[in-house]
Design a protein around this motif. Structure first.
Motif, mmCIF file in Angstrom:
data_model
loop_
_atom_site.group_PDB
_atom_site.id
_atom_site.type_symbol
_atom_site.label_atom_id
_atom_site.label_comp_id
_atom_site.label_asym_id
_atom_site.label_seq_id
_atom_site.Cartn_x
_atom_site.Cartn_y
_atom_site.Cartn_z
ATOM 1 N N GLN A 283 0.753 -1.084 0.023
ATOM 2 C CA GLN A 283 -0.046 0.062 -0.057
ATOM 3 C C GLN A 283 0.872 1.236 -0.228
ATOM 4 O OE1 GLN A 283 -2.445 -0.364 3.337
ATOM 5 N NE2 GLN A 283 -3.946 -2.109 2.427
ATOM 6 N N GLN A 284 1.900 1.355 0.712
ATOM 7 C CA GLN A 284 2.809 2.521 0.721
ATOM 8 C C GLN A 284 3.414 2.434 -0.537
ATOM 9 O OE1 GLN A 284 5.557 1.923 4.224
ATOM 10 N NE2 GLN A 284 4.053 1.844 5.519
ATOM 11 N N ARG A 285 3.761 1.373 -1.082
ATOM 12 C CA ARG A 285 4.465 1.521 -2.392
ATOM 13 C C ARG A 285 3.431 1.868 -3.414
ATOM 14 N NH1 ARG A 285 7.271 -3.609 -1.066
ATOM 15 N NH2 ARG A 285 5.415 -4.642 -1.907
ATOM 16 N N LYS A 289 3.701 5.170 -5.463
ATOM 17 C CA LYS A 289 3.553 5.138 -7.020
ATOM 18 C C LYS A 289 2.848 6.177 -7.347
ATOM 19 C CE LYS A 289 5.416 0.655 -7.773
ATOM 20 N NZ LYS A 289 4.778 -0.894 -8.346
ATOM 21 N N ARG A 290 1.579 6.213 -6.564
ATOM 22 C CA ARG A 290 0.302 7.102 -7.004
ATOM 23 C C ARG A 290 1.101 8.570 -6.749
ATOM 24 N NH1 ARG A 290 -3.015 10.223 -4.305
ATOM 25 N NH2 ARG A 290 -2.207 9.619 -2.369
ATOM 26 N N ARG A 291 1.727 9.007 -5.700
ATOM 27 C CA ARG A 291 2.289 10.242 -5.668
ATOM 28 C C ARG A 291 3.079 10.422 -6.620
ATOM 29 N NH1 ARG A 291 2.250 8.929 0.267
ATOM 30 N NH2 ARG A 291 4.432 8.437 -0.180
ATOM 31 N N GLU A 292 3.989 9.846 -7.036
ATOM 32 C CA GLU A 292 5.146 9.851 -8.172
ATOM 33 C C GLU A 292 4.329 9.977 -9.369
ATOM 34 O OE1 GLU A 292 7.732 6.618 -8.025
ATOM 35 O OE2 GLU A 292 8.716 7.137 -6.362
ATOM 36 N N GLU A 296 4.688 13.079 -11.769
ATOM 37 C CA GLU A 296 4.876 12.973 -13.068
ATOM 38 C C GLU A 296 3.786 13.896 -13.895
ATOM 39 O OE1 GLU A 296 5.410 9.004 -13.909
ATOM 40 O OE2 GLU A 296 7.392 8.867 -12.720
ATOM 41 N N GLU A 297 2.345 13.495 -13.466
ATOM 42 C CA GLU A 297 1.213 14.261 -14.311
ATOM 43 C C GLU A 297 1.464 15.586 -14.249
ATOM 44 O OE1 GLU A 297 -2.388 12.361 -12.932
ATOM 45 O OE2 GLU A 297 -2.114 10.416 -14.155
ATOM 46 N N ARG A 298 1.755 16.093 -12.842
ATOM 47 C CA ARG A 298 1.903 17.685 -12.666
ATOM 48 C C ARG A 298 2.991 18.023 -13.504
ATOM 49 N NH1 ARG A 298 0.616 16.249 -7.308
ATOM 50 N NH2 ARG A 298 2.695 16.464 -6.631
ATOM 51 N N GLN A 299 4.132 17.363 -13.528
ATOM 52 C CA GLN A 299 5.373 17.982 -14.125
ATOM 53 C C GLN A 299 4.942 18.005 -15.665
ATOM 54 O OE1 GLN A 299 8.835 15.620 -13.539
ATOM 55 N NE2 GLN A 299 10.060 16.664 -14.706
ATOM 56 N N ARG A 300 4.225 16.829 -16.193
ATOM 57 C CA ARG A 300 3.633 16.542 -17.640
ATOM 58 C C ARG A 300 2.775 17.834 -18.162
ATOM 59 N NH1 ARG A 300 4.002 11.018 -17.053
ATOM 60 N NH2 ARG A 300 1.805 10.921 -16.464
#
Length: 445
Positions: A283-285, A289-292, A296-300
């Motif tokens: 769940q933490q991973r 992954k969700r935060r990453e 990534e979506e915000r960066q994109r």
């Protein structure tokens, strides 16, 4: 485990679970050893294939189901052969054991020894002595006594739910198959647990030689008698599957008693705690992954927005450049039109000046004509004769306008002004010379 083999004779099969087409068939294997002579001539060798063919020819009116080489050295070749029925093993041994083989090209004779295959299967003495002598085992607790069977090499497809359409084994099917020997307390199929490989560091997905996916399982009986019956029934047997079309396939499985306390309460609780920790880690991973992914979506999105802004800026610059170019074209066109207009105005002004000059010239000529007419009129008004008569056809002695030689007789035409003034003779101006000005001619006739 060995590959599954086709079974032609199912007469010796014992029912295990007919509902799922599972049976037990006796293992009919034998071990054949062929002693090799010392090769004295260098470069010469014995063909294993030729020896195998000679062994097949020694069995009259019978045929091996399978015959393969298990070990080959410079001193001997060991074969493992399998036949269809248990009753054929003795006849095969009688045809092979103690016989000899003569190979072409060799003067020495090869001796053949054959014996029934020794099955590696635990006995009752093995598990009783193990649990009796083990210091960390408590025979009063489930899983720490001889009550659990460890099975390896079970084909996944044979233990899958038929209505599910999946080839993954099912614990329900496993219970239904092995509850024939007694009440089952617990079962475990490690490959169904997605966290088991990470917990133990083992790979529970194994493939047989034929490419079929196999699995291992643990079956725990509630009573000791169920365990005994299951081990007795599985001794010297291989698993056979009979399809709806009547075709049968068999494979060897490995059966042993569990000596690792796999299904003890402590082990189950420990696996549950480890599974819970792994679930939390997963769940933490997943959260990481969700935060990453969000980052990534915000960066994109930012990159996409930056690209859009850059594209808008390029578009603005392109439009500005185009606007400047159009403005320059308009300015050039305006200057060109201005020059054309100035040129046209200059031509019009020039034409107007010429026209003005022409009109001034005409006006000057008209003024001169008018002055001439006024002068003539004034001169005529002053040229009256005393007594009121004008010289017409009579000679005028002392007339200032008559030539000196022909004074008194002028034969010129009468001018309109003279006709308008009947009391005076008609005088017409005539230019005699540029320096002398106007000369008057008497037109009395």
């Amino acid at each position: 485990m060995a590959a599954a083999t086709i079974v032609h004779d199912t007469s010796e099969a014992v029912e295990l679970c007919p509902a799922y087409g599972l049976y037990l068939k006796p293992i009919t294997k034998m071990t054949i050893s062929v002693a090799l002579p010392q090769l004295k001539q260098p470069g010469k060798s014995i063909s294993n294939w030729e020896v195998m063919e000679r062994l097949k020819g020694m069995v009259h009116n019978h045929q091996f189901s399978t015959l393969r080489i298990s070990k080959s050295t410079m001193d001997f070749i060991r074969f493992e052969g399998e036949v269809e029925n248990k009753s054929l093993v003795k006849s095969f041994l009688a045809c092979l054991d103690g016989k000899t083989i003569k190979l072409s090209g060799f003067s020495d004779i090869l001796k053949v020894r054959a014996a029934e295959f020794k099955i590696d299967f635990p006995t009752r003495h093995d598990w009783d002595s193990f649990f009796r002598d083990a210091k960390d085992m408590n025979e009063t607790l489930p899983g720490e006594r001889p009550d659990t069977i460890h099975l390896e090499g079970l084909p996944c497809k044979w233990f899958a739910l038929k209505e599910s359409g999946s080839e993954k084994p099912s614990e329900d099917v496993l219970v239904k198959v092995f509850e024939k020997f007694g009440e089952i307390r617990n079962v475990d199929i490690p490959m169904l647990d997605p966290y088991r490989e990470e917990m133990t560091g083992r790979n529970f997905h194994t493939f047989s030689f034929g490419g079929h996916l196999n699995f291992e399982a643990y079956v725990q009986y509630r009573e000791y008698v169920g365990f005994i019956q299951a081990m007795s029934a599985l001794r010297g047997m291989k698993l056979m599957y009979k399809g709806e079309d009547g075709k049968a396939v068999a494979c060897n499985i490995k059966v042993s008693f569990d000596s690792t306390k796999h299904l003890s309460d402590a082990s189950i609780k420990k696996r549950q705690l480890e599974r819970q920790k792994l679930q939390e880690l997963e769940q933490q991973r997943e959260e990481q992954k969700r935060r990453e992914k969000e980052a990534e979506e915000r960066q994109r999105a930012e990159e996409r927005k930056q690209k859009e802004l850059e594209e808008l800026e390029r578009e603005r610059k392109r439009e500005e450049k185009l606007r400047k170019r159009e403005q320059k074209q308009r300015d050039r066109e305006l200057r060109r039109n201005q020059k054309k207009l100035e040129k046209l105005q200059a031509e019009e002004q020039k034409q107007l000046q010429e026209k003005i000059k022409l009109e001034e010239r005409k006006l000057l000529l008209a003024q001169r004509n008018l002055q001439s007419i006024r002068l003539i009129a004034e001169l005529l008004s002053r040229a009256k004769v005393p007594g009121g008569s004008l010289c017409r056809r009579q000679p005028h002695p002392g007339c200032p306008w008559c030539p000196p030689l022909k004074r008194g007789w002028c034969h010129g035409a009468v001018s309109p002004l003279a006709a308008a003034v009947p009391t005076k003779p008609a005088l017409v101006p005539r230019m005699t010379a540029p320096a002398r000005g106007v000369a008057l001619v008497c037109r009395s006739r």
